[in-house]
Design an enzyme around this catalytic site. Structure first.
Site, PDB file in Angstrom:
ATOM      1  N   CYS A  36       0.843  -1.203   0.000  1.00  0.00           N
ATOM      2  CA  CYS A  36       0.000   0.000   0.000  1.00  0.00           C
ATOM      3  C   CYS A  36       0.876   1.250   0.000  1.00  0.00           C
ATOM      4  O   CYS A  36       1.712   1.434   0.873  1.00  0.00           O
ATOM      5  CB  CYS A  36      -0.922   0.040   1.216  1.00  0.00           C
ATOM      6  SG  CYS A  36      -1.930   1.541   1.190  1.00  0.00           S
ATOM      7  N   ASN A  85      -0.269  -3.710  -7.014  1.00  0.00           N
ATOM      8  CA  ASN A  85      -1.003  -2.667  -6.310  1.00  0.00           C
ATOM      9  C   ASN A  85      -0.915  -1.387  -7.152  1.00  0.00           C
ATOM     10  O   ASN A  85      -0.408  -1.422  -8.270  1.00  0.00           O
ATOM     11  CB  ASN A  85      -0.398  -2.463  -4.910  1.00  0.00           C
ATOM     12  CG  ASN A  85      -1.450  -2.035  -3.895  1.00  0.00           C
ATOM     13  OD1 ASN A  85      -2.251  -1.131  -4.174  1.00  0.00           O
ATOM     14  ND2 ASN A  85      -1.477  -2.671  -2.741  1.00  0.00           N
ATOM     15  N   GLY A 103      -4.538  -4.728 -12.474  1.00  0.00           N
ATOM     16  CA  GLY A 103      -4.040  -3.412 -12.868  1.00  0.00           C
ATOM     17  C   GLY A 103      -4.648  -3.013 -14.195  1.00  0.00           C
ATOM     18  O   GLY A 103      -4.186  -3.416 -15.262  1.00  0.00           O
TER      19      GLY A 103
HETATM   20  C1  LIG Z   1     -10.158   2.819  -3.734  1.00  0.00           C
HETATM   21  C2  LIG Z   1      -9.120   1.741  -3.737  1.00  0.00           C
HETATM   22  C3  LIG Z   1      -8.810   1.097  -2.534  1.00  0.00           C
HETATM   23  C4  LIG Z   1      -7.853   0.082  -2.518  1.00  0.00           C
HETATM   24  N1  LIG Z   1      -7.583  -0.566  -1.345  1.00  0.00           N
HETATM   25  C5  LIG Z   1      -6.715  -1.601  -1.327  1.00  0.00           C
HETATM   26  C6  LIG Z   1      -6.516  -2.358  -0.138  1.00  0.00           C
HETATM   27  O1  LIG Z   1      -7.143  -2.142   0.908  1.00  0.00           O
HETATM   28  N2  LIG Z   1      -5.604  -3.364  -0.193  1.00  0.00           N
HETATM   29  C7  LIG Z   1      -4.902  -3.689  -1.335  1.00  0.00           C
HETATM   30  O2  LIG Z   1      -4.102  -4.634  -1.325  1.00  0.00           O
HETATM   31  N3  LIG Z   1      -5.104  -2.993  -2.484  1.00  0.00           N
HETATM   32  C8  LIG Z   1      -5.986  -1.968  -2.501  1.00  0.00           C
HETATM   33  N4  LIG Z   1      -6.213  -1.291  -3.683  1.00  0.00           N
HETATM   34  C9  LIG Z   1      -5.479  -1.687  -4.893  1.00  0.00           C
HETATM   35  C10 LIG Z   1      -6.306  -2.639  -5.780  1.00  0.00           C
HETATM   36  O3  LIG Z   1      -6.631  -3.836  -5.100  1.00  0.00           O
HETATM   37  C11 LIG Z   1      -5.538  -2.990  -7.089  1.00  0.00           C
HETATM   38  O4  LIG Z   1      -4.353  -3.678  -6.753  1.00  0.00           O
HETATM   39  C12 LIG Z   1      -5.169  -1.764  -7.916  1.00  0.00           C
HETATM   40  O5  LIG Z   1      -6.177  -0.775  -7.838  1.00  0.00           O
HETATM   41  C13 LIG Z   1      -4.905  -2.104  -9.399  1.00  0.00           C
HETATM   42  O6  LIG Z   1      -6.008  -2.756 -10.003  1.00  0.00           O
HETATM   43  P1  LIG Z   1      -7.198  -1.966 -10.785  1.00  0.00           P
HETATM   44  O7  LIG Z   1      -6.567  -1.104 -11.816  1.00  0.00           O
HETATM   45  O8  LIG Z   1      -8.075  -3.048 -11.327  1.00  0.00           O
HETATM   46  O9  LIG Z   1      -7.908  -1.151  -9.737  1.00  0.00           O
HETATM   47  C14 LIG Z   1      -7.179  -0.278  -3.717  1.00  0.00           C
HETATM   48  C15 LIG Z   1      -7.491   0.381  -4.915  1.00  0.00           C
HETATM   49  C16 LIG Z   1      -8.452   1.358  -4.949  1.00  0.00           C
HETATM   50  C17 LIG Z   1      -8.775   2.031  -6.262  1.00  0.00           C
END
Ligand SMILES: Cc1cc2nc3c(=O)[nH]c(=O)nc-3n(C[C@H](O)[C@H](O)[C@H](O)COP(=O)(O)O)c2cc1C
Length: 307
Positions: free
Chosen positions: A128, A193, A245
């Protein structure tokens, strides 16, 4: 109809699409709706021992090309999630619990607690980016091979269900970090992430949009960057990879699988399209596989690596 099921270290999923951690919280009822509409599994928002406040709003912003957040790992503590997990396990939903903590020991304890609740796998969040000054978890761990190994081993020691380590893309070279996690006992790797930090300025107010100013970048714009990371990881490690991602379309899932992913997770795509994205992705995947003569999704895994 093509078989979409995948097997992740003995966890059988009816299809490869997983709800990514953090985007919809931890409510059992909400997570069950995500499963009912089509997700193969759900990942809970990252949880620590005690409830955390996170950053004040605004903590998110969306544009056509990317999304940015600085939630700051807000949420309830592990005790508060027990009943939510029960709702999901009673309904037969495969559940991944995401954990983080201020110490490796505590991380192992939280993971063990989740195992006692009946979750199917633990995801260790060492990636994170949105933490306050002085907080020593999240990406502070995920940029160091040594700390990654120590944290992984500490959780592995206290649990017996599959352990996924979720990596940060914000490192010079992700491959040694992944190898350190696998050598220390990670059964699977989740990548990636959010990228960043990123910054968005409101030009009329002449100030950053997010209260935290900087945030992690996700959504469609990061897809090629995430895809290249999955490609490189597949060449370096043999354990299952959960790729995420920027996935918003079924074609993105196919690209990730052809790069070598075993399953995919969708986060920001849920903000753009709602939870129906899981149904749409699976219909698209199934039709595409059928029209190209594949019997199962496993046949396309790593296909582009052979080109
Ligand atoms: C609003 C928000 C909150 C997130 N909270 C977490 C979290 O609590 N733990 C975590 O491992 N990743 C968290 N992420 C990351 C996502 O799980 C993911 O790895 C990242 O957004 C990339 O994928 P995406 O483009 O499909 O969103 C968060 C992402 C967003 C947008």
């Amino acid at each position: 109809m093509a078989d979409l099921s995948v097997n992740l270290c003995g966890i059988k999923l009816r299809n490869p699409t997983i709800l990514a951690s953090g985007v919809l919280g931890v409510s059992g009822d909400t997570m069950k709706r995500v499963y009912d509409i089509g997700a193969g599994a759900i990942t809970l928002k990252s949880i620590t021992n005690e409830a955390r406040k996170g950053h004040p709003g605004p903590v998110m912003l969306a544009t056509d090309h990317y999304f940015m957040n600085a939630v700051g790992l807000s949420g309830q503590g592990v005790e508060g999630v027990k009943d939510e997990v029960k709702i999901l396990k009673d309904a037969g939903v495969p559940v991944i619990a995401s954990v983080f903590a201020a110490s490796f020991e505590e991380c192992g304890d939280i993971a063990a607690r989740f195992e006692s609740y009946g979750v199917d796998a633990i995801e260790l969040n060492i990636s994170c980016p949105n933490l306050s000054a002085g907080e020593k978890f999240g990406v502070t761990i995920g940029t160091s091979c040594d700390l990654t190994a120590q944290n992984t081993a500490a959780v592995k020691k206290k649990t017996s269900i599959p352990l996924i380590v979720k990596l940060s893309p914000n490192v010079t070279d992700i491959v040694p970090i992944a190898k350190a996690a696998v050598d220390a006992g990670a059964d699977m790797i989740a990548a990636v992430n959010t990228f960043g930090p990123g910054l968005k300025i409101d030009i009329e107010a002449a100030r950053p949009v997010l209260s935290n100013k900087l945030g992690g970048v996700s959504g469609p714009g990061i897809l090629p960057l995430a895809l290249a990371i999955i490609w490189r990881l597949r060449q370096a490690i043999e354990v299952p990879i959960i790729a995420m991602g920027g996935i918003t379309k079924y074609e993105d899932v196919i690209e990730m699988m052809m790069a070598g992913a075993d399953a995919v997770a969708i986060g920001t795509g849920v903000y753009y399209s709602g939870i129906a994205i899981f149904r749409e992705l699976n219909i698209g995947l199934s039709d595409w596989l059928d029209s190209h003569g594949y019997q199962s999704i496993s046949e396309i895994k790593g296909l582009a690596q052979k080109a």
